[in-house]
Write a protein that holds these residues in place. Structure first.
Motif, PDB file in Angstrom:
ATOM      1  N   GLY A 101       0.813  -1.211   0.000  1.00  0.00           N
ATOM      2  CA  GLY A 101       0.000   0.000   0.000  1.00  0.00           C
ATOM      3  C   GLY A 101       0.845   1.259   0.000  1.00  0.00           C
ATOM      4  O   GLY A 101       0.498   2.257  -0.647  1.00  0.00           O
ATOM      5  N   THR A 102       1.972   1.222   0.715  1.00  0.00           N
ATOM      6  CA  THR A 102       2.876   2.378   0.747  1.00  0.00           C
ATOM      7  C   THR A 102       3.484   2.643  -0.629  1.00  0.00           C
ATOM      8  O   THR A 102       3.573   3.796  -1.071  1.00  0.00           O
ATOM      9  CB  THR A 102       3.991   2.138   1.776  1.00  0.00           C
ATOM     10  N   ARG A 103       3.913   1.589  -1.300  1.00  0.00           N
ATOM     11  CA  ARG A 103       4.470   1.744  -2.645  1.00  0.00           C
ATOM     12  C   ARG A 103       3.416   2.244  -3.629  1.00  0.00           C
ATOM     13  O   ARG A 103       3.711   3.082  -4.495  1.00  0.00           O
ATOM     14  CB  ARG A 103       5.043   0.404  -3.119  1.00  0.00           C
ATOM     15  N   LEU A 104       2.199   1.717  -3.518  1.00  0.00           N
ATOM     16  CA  LEU A 104       1.132   2.152  -4.415  1.00  0.00           C
ATOM     17  C   LEU A 104       0.796   3.618  -4.194  1.00  0.00           C
ATOM     18  O   LEU A 104       0.568   4.374  -5.155  1.00  0.00           O
ATOM     19  CB  LEU A 104      -0.112   1.281  -4.193  1.00  0.00           C
ATOM     20  N   LEU A 105       0.769   4.023  -2.932  1.00  0.00           N
ATOM     21  CA  LEU A 105       0.483   5.422  -2.616  1.00  0.00           C
ATOM     22  C   LEU A 105       1.590   6.337  -3.124  1.00  0.00           C
ATOM     23  O   LEU A 105       1.346   7.508  -3.456  1.00  0.00           O
ATOM     24  CB  LEU A 105       0.313   5.576  -1.101  1.00  0.00           C
ATOM     25  N   GLY A 106       2.810   5.810  -3.199  1.00  0.00           N
ATOM     26  CA  GLY A 106       3.923   6.613  -3.685  1.00  0.00           C
ATOM     27  C   GLY A 106       3.792   7.001  -5.145  1.00  0.00           C
ATOM     28  O   GLY A 106       4.462   7.939  -5.603  1.00  0.00           O
ATOM     29  N   ARG A 107       2.946   6.326  -5.905  1.00  0.00           N
ATOM     30  CA  ARG A 107       2.747   6.672  -7.308  1.00  0.00           C
ATOM     31  C   ARG A 107       1.934   7.956  -7.489  1.00  0.00           C
ATOM     32  O   ARG A 107       2.001   8.588  -8.542  1.00  0.00           O
ATOM     33  CB  ARG A 107       2.040   5.524  -8.032  1.00  0.00           C
ATOM     34  N   ILE A 108       1.183   8.315  -6.453  1.00  0.00           N
ATOM     35  CA  ILE A 108       0.353   9.514  -6.573  1.00  0.00           C
ATOM     36  C   ILE A 108       0.734  10.589  -5.563  1.00  0.00           C
ATOM     37  O   ILE A 108       0.357  11.749  -5.722  1.00  0.00           O
ATOM     38  CB  ILE A 108      -1.145   9.164  -6.415  1.00  0.00           C
ATOM     39  N   LEU A 109       1.468  10.206  -4.516  1.00  0.00           N
ATOM     40  CA  LEU A 109       1.887  11.171  -3.494  1.00  0.00           C
ATOM     41  C   LEU A 109       3.412  11.169  -3.389  1.00  0.00           C
ATOM     42  O   LEU A 109       4.008  10.244  -2.818  1.00  0.00           O
ATOM     43  CB  LEU A 109       1.273  10.820  -2.131  1.00  0.00           C
ATOM     44  N   PRO A 110       4.082  12.175  -3.920  1.00  0.00           N
ATOM     45  CA  PRO A 110       5.553  12.228  -3.867  1.00  0.00           C
ATOM     46  C   PRO A 110       6.055  12.736  -2.527  1.00  0.00           C
ATOM     47  O   PRO A 110       6.683  13.799  -2.433  1.00  0.00           O
ATOM     48  CB  PRO A 110       5.893  13.184  -5.011  1.00  0.00           C
ATOM     49  N   ILE A 111       5.772  11.996  -1.462  1.00  0.00           N
ATOM     50  CA  ILE A 111       6.222  12.378  -0.123  1.00  0.00           C
ATOM     51  C   ILE A 111       7.087  11.258   0.427  1.00  0.00           C
ATOM     52  O   ILE A 111       7.225  10.194  -0.175  1.00  0.00           O
ATOM     53  CB  ILE A 111       5.022  12.647   0.814  1.00  0.00           C
ATOM     54  N   ALA A 112       7.695  11.487   1.582  1.00  0.00           N
ATOM     55  CA  ALA A 112       8.591  10.506   2.181  1.00  0.00           C
ATOM     56  C   ALA A 112       7.847   9.203   2.491  1.00  0.00           C
ATOM     57  O   ALA A 112       6.651   9.192   2.763  1.00  0.00           O
ATOM     58  CB  ALA A 112       9.199  11.066   3.460  1.00  0.00           C
ATOM     59  N   ARG A 113       8.607   8.105   2.471  1.00  0.00           N
ATOM     60  CA  ARG A 113       7.989   6.801   2.671  1.00  0.00           C
ATOM     61  C   ARG A 113       7.339   6.678   4.046  1.00  0.00           C
ATOM     62  O   ARG A 113       6.285   6.053   4.198  1.00  0.00           O
ATOM     63  CB  ARG A 113       9.055   5.702   2.513  1.00  0.00           C
ATOM     64  N   GLY A 114       7.952   7.268   5.073  1.00  0.00           N
ATOM     65  CA  GLY A 114       7.374   7.191   6.409  1.00  0.00           C
ATOM     66  C   GLY A 114       5.987   7.796   6.482  1.00  0.00           C
ATOM     67  O   GLY A 114       5.094   7.250   7.141  1.00  0.00           O
ATOM     68  N   TRP A 115       5.776   8.919   5.807  1.00  0.00           N
ATOM     69  CA  TRP A 115       4.462   9.549   5.812  1.00  0.00           C
ATOM     70  C   TRP A 115       3.442   8.700   5.048  1.00  0.00           C
ATOM     71  O   TRP A 115       2.283   8.602   5.439  1.00  0.00           O
ATOM     72  CB  TRP A 115       4.544  10.946   5.202  1.00  0.00           C
ATOM     73  N   ARG A 116       3.886   8.105   3.950  1.00  0.00           N
ATOM     74  CA  ARG A 116       2.973   7.255   3.187  1.00  0.00           C
ATOM     75  C   ARG A 116       2.565   6.024   3.999  1.00  0.00           C
ATOM     76  O   ARG A 116       1.403   5.606   3.981  1.00  0.00           O
ATOM     77  CB  ARG A 116       3.626   6.837   1.870  1.00  0.00           C
ATOM     78  N   LEU A 117       3.534   5.438   4.700  1.00  0.00           N
ATOM     79  CA  LEU A 117       3.222   4.295   5.558  1.00  0.00           C
ATOM     80  C   LEU A 117       2.255   4.689   6.662  1.00  0.00           C
ATOM     81  O   LEU A 117       1.325   3.936   7.001  1.00  0.00           O
ATOM     82  CB  LEU A 117       4.512   3.734   6.156  1.00  0.00           C
ATOM     83  N   LEU A 118       2.445   5.865   7.233  1.00  0.00           N
ATOM     84  CA  LEU A 118       1.540   6.341   8.277  1.00  0.00           C
ATOM     85  C   LEU A 118       0.121   6.498   7.738  1.00  0.00           C
ATOM     86  O   LEU A 118      -0.852   6.146   8.425  1.00  0.00           O
ATOM     87  CB  LEU A 118       2.048   7.674   8.831  1.00  0.00           C
ATOM     88  N   ILE A 119      -0.016   6.999   6.521  1.00  0.00           N
ATOM     89  CA  ILE A 119      -1.341   7.150   5.913  1.00  0.00           C
ATOM     90  C   ILE A 119      -2.007   5.787   5.730  1.00  0.00           C
ATOM     91  O   ILE A 119      -3.202   5.605   6.019  1.00  0.00           O
ATOM     92  CB  ILE A 119      -1.226   7.886   4.566  1.00  0.00           C
TER      93      ILE A 119
ATOM     94  N   LYS B  50      30.650  -8.610  -0.935  1.00  0.00           N
ATOM     95  CA  LYS B  50      29.875  -7.625  -0.205  1.00  0.00           C
ATOM     96  C   LYS B  50      29.005  -6.852  -1.179  1.00  0.00           C
ATOM     97  O   LYS B  50      29.332  -6.693  -2.349  1.00  0.00           O
ATOM     98  CB  LYS B  50      30.782  -6.662   0.554  1.00  0.00           C
ATOM     99  N   GLU B  51      27.889  -6.386  -0.652  1.00  0.00           N
ATOM    100  CA  GLU B  51      26.990  -5.580  -1.481  1.00  0.00           C
ATOM    101  C   GLU B  51      26.307  -4.565  -0.592  1.00  0.00           C
ATOM    102  O   GLU B  51      25.799  -4.921   0.478  1.00  0.00           O
ATOM    103  CB  GLU B  51      25.937  -6.469  -2.152  1.00  0.00           C
ATOM    104  N   GLU B  52      26.306  -3.347  -1.004  1.00  0.00           N
ATOM    105  CA  GLU B  52      25.620  -2.287  -0.263  1.00  0.00           C
ATOM    106  C   GLU B  52      24.163  -2.286  -0.669  1.00  0.00           C
ATOM    107  O   GLU B  52      23.842  -2.239  -1.848  1.00  0.00           O
ATOM    108  CB  GLU B  52      26.258  -0.935  -0.560  1.00  0.00           C
ATOM    109  N   ARG B  53      23.287  -2.360   0.293  1.00  0.00           N
ATOM    110  CA  ARG B  53      21.856  -2.370  -0.002  1.00  0.00           C
ATOM    111  C   ARG B  53      21.383  -0.936  -0.228  1.00  0.00           C
ATOM    112  O   ARG B  53      21.680  -0.037   0.555  1.00  0.00           O
ATOM    113  CB  ARG B  53      21.048  -2.970   1.171  1.00  0.00           C
ATOM    114  N   PRO B  54      20.625  -0.701  -1.320  1.00  0.00           N
ATOM    115  CA  PRO B  54      20.123   0.647  -1.552  1.00  0.00           C
ATOM    116  C   PRO B  54      19.038   1.011  -0.556  1.00  0.00           C
ATOM    117  O   PRO B  54      18.341   0.143  -0.034  1.00  0.00           O
ATOM    118  CB  PRO B  54      19.529   0.551  -2.973  1.00  0.00           C
ATOM    119  N   ALA B  55      18.932   2.283  -0.304  1.00  0.00           N
ATOM    120  CA  ALA B  55      17.897   2.744   0.615  1.00  0.00           C
ATOM    121  C   ALA B  55      16.546   2.609  -0.030  1.00  0.00           C
ATOM    122  O   ALA B  55      16.391   2.776  -1.236  1.00  0.00           O
ATOM    123  CB  ALA B  55      18.134   4.205   0.995  1.00  0.00           C
ATOM    124  N   SER B  56      15.508   2.219   0.769  1.00  0.00           N
ATOM    125  CA  SER B  56      14.165   2.031   0.209  1.00  0.00           C
ATOM    126  C   SER B  56      13.519   3.384  -0.016  1.00  0.00           C
ATOM    127  O   SER B  56      13.878   4.369   0.586  1.00  0.00           O
ATOM    128  CB  SER B  56      13.327   1.213   1.166  1.00  0.00           C
TER     129      SER B  56
END
Length: 367
Positions: free
Chosen positions: A63-81, A361-367
């Motif tokens: 749901g957070t990823r789907l909301l990110g397609r229409i709301l260009p805000i930080a992931r934490g705020w989208r998860l809170l919504i 080793k591999e550096e994980r990208p930030a979500s």
């Protein structure tokens, strides 16, 4: 003064023979696997709660990823919504529909029990069923399902389990990479990149699977309510009794393929025959129409975009999980088999030679 290394003798746990050392290692591996299997059985309830929390985390993340397609805000705020929307739906259902639905549940239970009792009486009269009652069927059913899930054996335990799954899901969805790296830390360095690939693929497959399930649940519930309303108007009874509750149960039970459709159909048909034979046959028509529409239109459309699982494989997994772990195992059977399939598919894509060439080793990208 301590003796030198040359003066020390071999201890009782030191094995000098390499062949014997190899056999001992194999024996220890088998003993470890047996202990792991025993631990899974003994800790089935908490492991299922953790698995349920992980599935809920995947739903929140989707749901957070789907909301990110229409709301260009930080992931934490989208998860809170998304979390607030979830609790808002639960609160709305409890405050505005809870009392009415609880009353309807009691009516539906009494109606179904009465119809089953009539069916047993008819079977005894024609000699098909001998000395079988509703009470015996209920006792057999509840004795054979969920033998190890004592933590969920009471209403308080079920509520506690649901709260724990929600809390685990929120924590994991808040920082999924943290737990990803924690599991990878326990693996050998050269295998970590492959683990990340499998983890990402499993998460992607589960998000699509659960999104398809939620869409199918919504369509099936709404379509059932519309069809029951149309049928009620056609037979001249105004409204079909408990139509909203039956539609809600049909939608919720659609999360469990095969088994859920059968249970919702039994409830719908029992309610129809409690009114009249005509209403009962119309209820059968509604059930068959909705299930065929869902099976031949909705599910194929969703399966093209999600994980396409063989129905026999899903049913077999549901039988095993339901018998061993009860209702919670039945609910998690579909996501578990989808995760296993996705993991095996991704693992089989890399040959041993290719996996040996992976970087350490591999550096994980930030979500």
């Amino acid at each position: 003064m301590s003796p030198s290394l040359e003066e020390q003798t071999a201890g009782p746990t030191e094995i000098e023979d390499p062949r014997l050392r190899f056999e001992v290692k194999k024996a220890l591996i088998w003993i470890g696997l047996i202990m792991l299997a025993a631990g899974v059985v003994l800790l089935a309830a908490p492991l299922l709660l953790i698995t349920g929390g992980m599935v809920f985390a995947v739903m929140l993340d989707g749901g957070t990823r789907l909301l990110g397609r229409i709301l260009p805000i930080a992931r934490g705020w989208r998860l809170l919504i998304v979390i607030m929307a979830f609790f808002g739906f639960i609160g709305w259902t409890g405050w505005y529909a809870g009392t009415s639905f609880f009353e309807q549940f009691a009516t539906l239970r009494d109606t179904v029990a009465g119809q089953i009792a009539r069916l047993f009486d008819w079977g005894q009269r024609i000699g098909v069923i001998n000395e079988l009652t509703v009470e015996r069927v209920e006792t057999t059913l509840f004795d054979s399902v969920g033998r190890v899930t004592s933590i969920l054996g009471t209403a308080l335990g079920a509520i506690t389990g649901a709260i724990l799954m929600i809390v685990i899901g929120i924590f994991v969805a808040a920082e999924p990479r943290l737990y990803d790296r924690g599991v990878a830390w326990m693996l050998p360095t050269r295998t970590r990149p492959k683990f990340y690939e499998i983890s990402d693929h499993v998460g992607y497959a589960l998000r699509r699977l659960l999104a398809g399930r939620l869409l199918g649940m919504f369509i099936e519930g709404v379509f059932t309510f519309i069809m029951l309303t149309v049928v009620a108007q056609a037979i001249g009874i105004g409204t079909f009794p408990l139509a909203a509750l039956l539609a809600l149960l049909t939608g919720l039970l659609a999360f469990i393929p095969n088994v859920g459709a059968f249970v919702s159909g039994v409830l719908m048909v029992a309610m129809g025959f409690s009114l009249s034979n005509e209403a009962g046959f119309y209820a059968i028509f509604v059930y068959l129409f909705v299930q065929n529409f869902d099976g031949y239109v909705v599910i194929p459309m969703i399966a093209k975009k999600t994980v396409d699982l063989a129905p026999a494989l899903v049913l077999a997994m549901q039988i095993v999980m339901g018998t061993l772990f009860g209702i919670l195992g039945l609910l998690l059977a579909d996501p578990l088999i989808a995760a296993i399939k996705a993991a095996l598919e991704q693992y089989s894509k890399v040959t041993p030679n290719k996996s040996a060439d992976l970087p350490d080793k591999e550096e994980r990208p930030a979500s």
